[in-house]
Design a protein around this motif. Sequence first.
Motif, PDB file in Angstrom:
ATOM      1  N   ILE A  20      37.493  43.005  36.215  1.00 25.99           N
ATOM      2  CA  ILE A  20      38.109  43.322  37.511  1.00 25.99           C
ATOM      3  C   ILE A  20      39.621  43.411  37.354  1.00 25.99           C
ATOM      4  O   ILE A  20      40.254  44.348  37.835  1.00 25.99           O
ATOM      5  CB  ILE A  20      37.707  42.273  38.569  1.00 25.99           C
ATOM      6  N   THR A  61      40.903  46.508  36.027  1.00 25.77           N
ATOM      7  CA  THR A  61      40.722  47.664  36.907  1.00 25.77           C
ATOM      8  C   THR A  61      41.725  47.705  38.052  1.00 25.77           C
ATOM      9  O   THR A  61      42.253  48.766  38.373  1.00 25.77           O
ATOM     10  CB  THR A  61      39.278  47.674  37.471  1.00 25.77           C
ATOM     11  N   VAL A  64      37.869  48.647  43.176  1.00 23.72           N
ATOM     12  CA  VAL A  64      37.197  48.578  41.871  1.00 23.72           C
ATOM     13  C   VAL A  64      36.223  49.748  41.740  1.00 23.72           C
ATOM     14  O   VAL A  64      36.158  50.409  40.700  1.00 23.72           O
ATOM     15  CB  VAL A  64      36.474  47.226  41.675  1.00 23.72           C
TER      16      VAL A  64
END
Length: 141
Positions: A8, A11, A71
Amino acid sequence: MVMDIKDIMNTIPHRSPFLLVDRIEEMEEGKRIVGKKCVTYNEPFFAGHFPQEPVMPGVLIIEALAQTGAVCALSADEYKGKIAFLGGVNKAKFRGKVVPGDVLTLEVEMIKVKGPVGVAKGTATVDGKKVASAEITFMIG
């Protein structure tokens, strides 16, 4: 597809204390995503919201939905390495409290995407009960 916190953070640019999604459990790239936020008493916002009855602020639930949607949007090859900015929030509704110990499930579905602008529908639940929902407009830059 499953993503952990490291994926995460690779990203989206958010970091503690403002990273509000802990893991991704399902994702159809650029279409739909399901994330989780494990809410603990140690969240910095609980110190003032409210000391006698800690409740996660509604705007942070919306932000958690927006980060989860980011995301999903940024997983598309054409947007990798870019940033998704919040452009607007419509139809936000809050139906329940989120408190320490809750696991917030964040479901976001892309409604329409045209170039770098899109609209997504987000729903946040705790134990299967809807606690918030909103339509989120985003811009990728």
